[in-house]
Scaffold this motif. Structure first.
Motif, PDB file in Angstrom:
ATOM      1  N   UNK A   1      -3.233  -0.919 -13.324  1.00 46.50           N
ATOM      2  CA  UNK A   1      -2.641  -2.018 -12.561  1.00 46.50           C
ATOM      3  C   UNK A   1      -1.350  -2.416 -13.262  1.00 46.50           C
ATOM      4  N   UNK A   2      -0.229  -2.265 -12.567  1.00 50.19           N
ATOM      5  CA  UNK A   2       1.082  -2.417 -13.209  1.00 50.19           C
ATOM      6  C   UNK A   2       1.892  -3.533 -12.538  1.00 50.19           C
ATOM      7  N   UNK A   3       2.253  -4.536 -13.305  1.00 50.01           N
ATOM      8  CA  UNK A   3       3.125  -5.592 -12.807  1.00 50.01           C
ATOM      9  C   UNK A   3       4.572  -5.132 -12.816  1.00 50.01           C
ATOM     10  N   UNK A   4       5.300  -5.461 -11.754  1.00 51.25           N
ATOM     11  CA  UNK A   4       6.710  -5.070 -11.625  1.00 51.25           C
ATOM     12  C   UNK A   4       7.510  -6.354 -11.434  1.00 51.25           C
TER      13      UNK A   4
ATOM     14  N   UNK B   1       0.820  -1.213   0.000  1.00 54.72           N
ATOM     15  CA  UNK B   1       0.000   0.000   0.000  1.00 54.72           C
ATOM     16  C   UNK B   1       0.856   1.267   0.000  1.00 54.72           C
ATOM     17  N   UNK B   2       1.974   1.235   0.716  1.00 60.74           N
ATOM     18  CA  UNK B   2       2.824   2.427   0.785  1.00 60.74           C
ATOM     19  C   UNK B   2       3.389   2.772  -0.592  1.00 60.74           C
ATOM     20  N   UNK B   3       3.843   1.761  -1.304  1.00 58.43           N
ATOM     21  CA  UNK B   3       4.431   2.031  -2.618  1.00 58.43           C
ATOM     22  C   UNK B   3       3.350   2.424  -3.627  1.00 58.43           C
ATOM     23  N   UNK B   4       2.151   1.853  -3.516  1.00 54.63           N
ATOM     24  CA  UNK B   4       1.036   2.304  -4.357  1.00 54.63           C
ATOM     25  C   UNK B   4       0.776   3.791  -4.129  1.00 54.63           C
ATOM     26  N   UNK B   5       0.790   4.142  -2.859  1.00 56.83           N
ATOM     27  CA  UNK B   5       0.471   5.518  -2.503  1.00 56.83           C
ATOM     28  C   UNK B   5       1.550   6.475  -3.023  1.00 56.83           C
ATOM     29  N   UNK B   6       2.805   6.093  -2.877  1.00 53.67           N
ATOM     30  CA  UNK B   6       3.899   6.924  -3.400  1.00 53.67           C
ATOM     31  C   UNK B   6       3.798   7.051  -4.920  1.00 53.67           C
ATOM     32  N   UNK B   7       3.554   5.928  -5.589  1.00 49.20           N
ATOM     33  CA  UNK B   7       3.485   5.957  -7.057  1.00 49.20           C
ATOM     34  C   UNK B   7       2.317   6.814  -7.522  1.00 49.20           C
TER      35      UNK B   7
ATOM     36  N   UNK C   1      -1.491   1.111  -9.244  1.00 50.22           N
ATOM     37  CA  UNK C   1      -1.450  -0.004  -8.288  1.00 50.22           C
ATOM     38  C   UNK C   1      -0.412  -1.009  -8.763  1.00 50.22           C
ATOM     39  N   UNK C   2       0.500  -1.393  -7.878  1.00 47.79           N
ATOM     40  CA  UNK C   2       1.659  -2.206  -8.263  1.00 47.79           C
ATOM     41  C   UNK C   2       1.514  -3.656  -7.806  1.00 47.79           C
TER      42      UNK C   2
ATOM     43  N   UNK D   1      -3.564  -6.925  -0.560  1.00 51.71           N
ATOM     44  CA  UNK D   1      -3.779  -5.508  -0.783  1.00 51.71           C
ATOM     45  C   UNK D   1      -4.366  -4.952   0.497  1.00 51.71           C
ATOM     46  N   UNK D   2      -4.147  -3.716   0.766  1.00 51.09           N
ATOM     47  CA  UNK D   2      -4.733  -3.106   1.952  1.00 51.09           C
ATOM     48  C   UNK D   2      -5.436  -1.827   1.566  1.00 51.09           C
TER      49      UNK D   2
END
Lengths: 406, 406
Positions: free
Chosen positions: A382-385, A35-41, A65-66, A227-228
């Motif tokens: 929705x992005x796959x990494x 969730x933190x990285x989603x939020x930053x992105x 969303x990663x 996911x959160x």
């Protein structure tokens, strides 16, 4: 290596077939969210804590969303094991190989990196001798690890000419078959299997989160990965009938994995992008893609040491000639290190610097972020990494992140 | 904190209830396996690469399969979020709390560690003010993280007397309710929920691996978590009708989590063991358990900084008086650091030093290993390992693992 003329066609069905061949030997690694990285992105550059303000320019404001494919948790700590096992399965099926004493003659490659360990383990599992040519200046733990998998390590000088000369000698002496690290259809198809898993896992996570949302407006962590959404700030879930990834970001060195992932997405509508460092011209694939001419030599000391290689011919055919890769993005050394830090500190994963390059693109590359803003709109993407590997020594990490003096 | 007299009974059903209360707010974190660590744990000390030979003594030769509960991937990076959310859910249900203005008065605690961030996030999610008393010498990133979750950070001196005095002042001024880090039934029950997940996930992984084995004698990685039995050397799968864990190893600081996990295992036949450093007397729970007298004060600078606390009264009642913990094992600083290195290098997980203590017991403690050899026999044991948290700064890691000079 199997004669390329006996390799299956470079198509999505061949990737599905490859998966069947290697599934007893490799992990289905987890796909995880954060969730933190989603939020930053999903926060524009300049609005994040610690960001410098960008004057006179409006930053892109995408919703992202990663979905992280954790190949750092793969056997030998990197996706390379997929291609190695697939190459051997294909070799075993090559007409005449077994009868001609191929098994006894073994396989050979030159690599000081993840491919060395991958081939060593795959060969040992198949009771096939493996000769690995490594520069004599290679890091001791890498030599020890490769020997630990039972390979015969042969030392060479460190230039590619010296290494290839030693490989030729090994072949003359033993009759071993060469298994190159990326420039072969069987390797490409093997690496592509991670793309299939990522697509399926992401679909499951998205569906589980959507189901939870509609049930009680509270997010229940998905069964696989999590996911959160409760605390993901202002990220509207996408409304659509067939949920799944919009794009995958994968690192590009020799291009074997990137092109395999591209094949795995053919016909799905998922766009695949290559990610590179630009330091000292490491963005060879990007430059080649834009100029229409493959760049055949690179000399860079980017911190993303897995990506110092120019793209191979077989991958190039898929990436550029067939246009199965939608484009390339490059990032700076500072952006790679910043992404690496976030993966350690916020995602709690040990990855090698090369694996941080796609997240760096999602977080810092304004061209990519503008694209997502424009095309994803309010729903976002929705992005796959692809977290490609985790083989880094703690000493190297210590040096990278040691407290600054003074 | 809810008045303990209103807390549910300290039983396994209450842990199940706690799980229902917090399930929208915390992750079901993954349970993962690792063939390399299984293999190391199943190799006698003295026979491993790099081991010093132990003269004149036969090392234990247990068969151990490990199941890692990855609470480093939990929200805020540690299991503490479970107790914090559960405490608030219970508080919200305390008769008269809401009507008496409890929500506006908020909550307070003193902590410079994971509990601070956990309570801050849980309170913010519930729109309840949180006051966190931290020593003014706390690391800046910890202060920033706690403020980042919206808490009101109040500084104090660093002795416990000074900290408690400041807490009393905050309570007098605001009427906030104290939420202690471990010594309360609601915290214990909340932390225990990780034990339920670990039991269930391990059962699924074991069943999936067994199914794969019987189908085709090749191991197919399990759907949740993974096993790679193909290369797990000489580890016979256990034959039994109801597969599941034999034991859980959990770190013990204040004992809130250990005692909660013990409750979650009550009546299941799974034995729960506490794991501690012994440096400078950090093994207070072990000493207390063996002498029958809880040790009330500890002063240690063990590298496992989350475990410098003596066991609390409520946990002690479960751990010792009810004998729900089967025993304690302690390890040296060197063993903790060796286990930490393996978790980074072979398991690719970022964890804090405290989280490495249970693996250190499984790998290095001859008392534990002899027990498994004796009781597990040829089948061996399936052992759950609680990776309690991953909050460590890269700078601290850099210092711990920087290349030695010279």
């Amino acid at each position: 290596m199997a004669d390329p003329s006996t390799s299956p066609s470079l198509t999505r069905p061949s990737v599905l077939e490859a998966r069947e061949l290697i599934k007893g030997f490799v992990h289905h690694t987890p796909t995880l969210t954060n969730a933190t990285l989603d939020s930053l992105a999903s926060t524009p550059l300049g609005n994040r804590d610690g960001d410098e303000k960008v004057e006179g320019r409006k930053s892109a404001s995408p919703k992202i969303r990663l979905y992280f494919k954790c190949e750092n948790l793969q056997r030998i700590g990197a996706f390379k094991i997929r291609g190695a096992f697939h190459a051997l399965e294909r070799l075993k099926r090559e007409p005449g190989w077994e009868e001609g004493g191929g098994r006894e003659r073994g396989v050979v490659t030159h690599s000081s990196g993840n491919h060395a360990q991958a081939l060593a383990l795959a060969a040992r599992t198949n009771s096939i001798p493996a000769h690995i040519v490594m520069p004599s200046i290679s890091a001791k733990p890498k030599i020890a690890a490769t020997k630990g998998y039972g390979a015969n390590v042969v030392f060479s000088g460190s230039t590619s000419v010296e290494r290839e000369a030693v490989v030729m000698k090994v072949i003359e002496k033993t009759g071993a078959r060469l298994v190159p690290p990326y420039d072969h259809p069987d390797i490409v198809l093997g690496q592509g299997t991670l793309g299939l898993e990522l697509q399926e896992d992401a679909r499951d996570i998205i569906a589980a989160a959507a189901g939870a949302d509609s049930k009680n407006h509270e997010a229940i962590p998905a069964e696989r990965g999590f996911r959160a959404p409760i605390t993901t700030p202002n990220l509207p879930e996408k409304k659509r009938t067939s949920p799944g990834l919009d794009a995958i970001l994968a690192p590009c060195g020799g291009g074997g994995m990137l092109s395999g992932v591209a094949l795995s997405c053919e016909g799905t509508g998922i766009r695949v992008f290559g990610c590179e460092p630009w330091f000292e011209g490491a963005d060879d694939a990007k430059r080649g893609y834009e100029s229409g001419q493959r760049v055949e030599a690179v000399s860079t000391l980017t911190v993303a040491d897995g990506l110092r290689t120019p793209v191979g011919k077989v991958p190039w055919g898929i990436i550029y000639e067939r246009r199965l890769v939608a484009g390339f993005y490059s990032v700076s050394e500072e952006e790679i290190i910043a992404a690496l830090r976030l993966i350690y500190e916020r995602f709690k994963m040990v990855v090698e610097p090369s694996a941080a390059v796609p997240l760096a693109v999602a977080l810092f590359n304004e061209d990519f972020r503008s694209l997502v803003e424009r095309e994803g709109g309010e729903d976002g993407w929705d992005v796959g990494i692809v977290l490609s590997g985790g083989n880094v020594s703690l000493e190297a990490l210590g040096t990278l992140f040691a407290p600054k003096e003074g």
